[in-house]
Design a protein around this motif. Sequence first.
Motif, PDB file in Angstrom:
ATOM      1  N   TYR A 326       0.832  -1.205   0.000  1.00  0.00           N
ATOM      2  CA  TYR A 326       0.000   0.000   0.000  1.00  0.00           C
ATOM      3  C   TYR A 326       0.868   1.258   0.000  1.00  0.00           C
ATOM      4  CZ  TYR A 326      -3.592   3.340   1.468  1.00  0.00           C
ATOM      5  OH  TYR A 326      -4.435   4.407   1.547  1.00  0.00           O
ATOM      6  N   ARG A 327       1.829   1.323   0.900  1.00  0.00           N
ATOM      7  CA  ARG A 327       2.702   2.487   0.985  1.00  0.00           C
ATOM      8  C   ARG A 327       3.534   2.659  -0.285  1.00  0.00           C
ATOM      9  NH1 ARG A 327       5.113   1.793   7.163  1.00  0.00           N
ATOM     10  NH2 ARG A 327       3.115   2.013   8.281  1.00  0.00           N
ATOM     11  N   SER A 328       4.078   1.564  -0.775  1.00  0.00           N
ATOM     12  CA  SER A 328       4.893   1.643  -1.993  1.00  0.00           C
ATOM     13  C   SER A 328       4.101   2.183  -3.166  1.00  0.00           C
ATOM     14  CB  SER A 328       5.454   0.257  -2.335  1.00  0.00           C
ATOM     15  OG  SER A 328       6.389  -0.178  -1.383  1.00  0.00           O
ATOM     16  N   LEU A 329       2.871   1.676  -3.333  1.00  0.00           N
ATOM     17  CA  LEU A 329       2.073   2.074  -4.486  1.00  0.00           C
ATOM     18  C   LEU A 329       1.626   3.529  -4.415  1.00  0.00           C
ATOM     19  CD1 LEU A 329      -0.062  -1.115  -5.183  1.00  0.00           C
ATOM     20  CD2 LEU A 329       1.853  -0.218  -6.500  1.00  0.00           C
ATOM     21  N   ILE A 330       1.380   4.047  -3.214  1.00  0.00           N
ATOM     22  CA  ILE A 330       1.056   5.471  -3.097  1.00  0.00           C
ATOM     23  C   ILE A 330       2.254   6.311  -3.542  1.00  0.00           C
ATOM     24  CG2 ILE A 330       0.709   7.332  -1.416  1.00  0.00           C
ATOM     25  CD1 ILE A 330      -1.327   5.660  -0.031  1.00  0.00           C
ATOM     26  N   CYS A 331       3.453   5.897  -3.152  1.00  0.00           N
ATOM     27  CA  CYS A 331       4.661   6.622  -3.569  1.00  0.00           C
ATOM     28  C   CYS A 331       4.860   6.527  -5.076  1.00  0.00           C
ATOM     29  CB  CYS A 331       5.887   6.054  -2.851  1.00  0.00           C
ATOM     30  SG  CYS A 331       5.908   6.366  -1.068  1.00  0.00           S
ATOM     31  N   TYR A 332       4.710   5.334  -5.632  1.00  0.00           N
ATOM     32  CA  TYR A 332       4.889   5.169  -7.074  1.00  0.00           C
ATOM     33  C   TYR A 332       3.829   5.941  -7.860  1.00  0.00           C
ATOM     34  CZ  TYR A 332       7.981   1.303  -5.764  1.00  0.00           C
ATOM     35  OH  TYR A 332       8.988   0.529  -5.229  1.00  0.00           O
ATOM     36  N   GLY A 333       2.585   5.929  -7.357  1.00  0.00           N
ATOM     37  CA  GLY A 333       1.520   6.666  -8.030  1.00  0.00           C
ATOM     38  C   GLY A 333       1.767   8.162  -8.015  1.00  0.00           C
ATOM     39  N   THR A 334       2.240   8.676  -6.868  1.00  0.00           N
ATOM     40  CA  THR A 334       2.552  10.111  -6.761  1.00  0.00           C
ATOM     41  C   THR A 334       3.699  10.485  -7.692  1.00  0.00           C
ATOM     42  OG1 THR A 334       1.809  10.173  -4.458  1.00  0.00           O
ATOM     43  CG2 THR A 334       3.287  11.938  -5.178  1.00  0.00           C
ATOM     44  N   ALA A 335       4.747   9.668  -7.694  1.00  0.00           N
ATOM     45  CA  ALA A 335       5.890   9.925  -8.579  1.00  0.00           C
ATOM     46  C   ALA A 335       5.462   9.872 -10.041  1.00  0.00           C
ATOM     47  CB  ALA A 335       7.004   8.910  -8.310  1.00  0.00           C
TER      48      ALA A 335
END
Length: 395
Positions: A326-335
């Motif tokens: 969950y945390r990783s995907l929020i970061c990847y989505g924001t980037a």
Amino acid sequence: MQIFRNIRRKLPYLDYYIIIPTLLLIAIGIVMVYSASSDILAVNHLDPTTYLRRQIFWAIGGLFIMLICTFGNMGFLRNAKVMLWIIGITLVLLFYLIILQKVHPAAAVNGAVAWINLGPINIQPTEIAKVTIILYLAFIFDKRGPNLVKGQIIHNLVGPVALVGFITLLVLLQPDTGGASILALIVSIMIFSAGIPIGWGLSFIVGIGSLIPLAINFLKKFPINFLEHSYQYQRILSFLYPFQRERTGGSQLVNSYIAINNGGWLGRGIGNSIQKKGYLPVPYTDFILAVLSEELGVIGVVCVLGLLFFLICRIIFVGIHAHTTYRSLICYGTAAMMLVQASFNIAGVIGFLPITGVTLPFISYGGSSIITLSIAIGLVLSISLKEKREAKLRS
């Protein structure tokens, strides 16, 4: 008082490699919005500080929201009912734009109905859709991640892809081609980041990538006459033939070239752009990079874009080191959101892509964009903070 004590305890864990570039970009954006807008406002006998004051207002509001997202308990976003409400509100806003386009076509700006007027402020639902898709895909793939294996991929992707595809379609119907393209790429990057086999990802990227040059060559050889009055089609033609169509749509790109050429390496100095004085229409939005180039030169542009891409890389770094999907995907989505948006804007300004009206993150004028970015950055800061605190507890 408990709130302030809680914030003080978390301060040592803040990621200043994210905070400092963000604050610098916001400050540069405020300066450039004022520089790019003041002359046009003055010529029209309006207050030259109008857009400056609005940008400062949105910047302060964005920083406040960023603070809440960073230090607040955002765990409620992983609740299915909350996620359903977020998706529902986004769909209602996007449907409202489609209805508004039908009943009040005069509301269209540059061929699209993309804003909802709420008196003193305007809301751009496409910006809300970006955060909605990031949160939804992070939520759904965190739940279904273990099932994304050979033989079950299609079954587990049909529902989520259909929903985000429908949201993207509503944006496309505004029509907002740039916004829809950004959403589609955010979805693609997040799907591949969720554990899809690399073969699927490469096949998709090659397939989509090959369509772009094919479409451009097709339009060059076979002009579509029945679309002659379409604003979006005119933008494509202006992209393909900017100098030949300088008087019918290509002037924006031509004047962007002139601005970049005028700036040289060191620029003419802040406030000294010539092209912003009526040559570049609305220079404080999607063509603010051309004004920045003319005033700060190539070196200034490299510094500003360097800050932006450093911030994107840092967000990816946080995502790589996060301990949950969950945390990783929020970061990847924001980037992904920031990278794709910046790339579209840069490519439009230098003539590599048709002009899509996509703004440059933090630099261009726009309240909805700043609020959206602030929410996303706040969530990434919250993730970075939690990862650091948990790492200390493990050590």
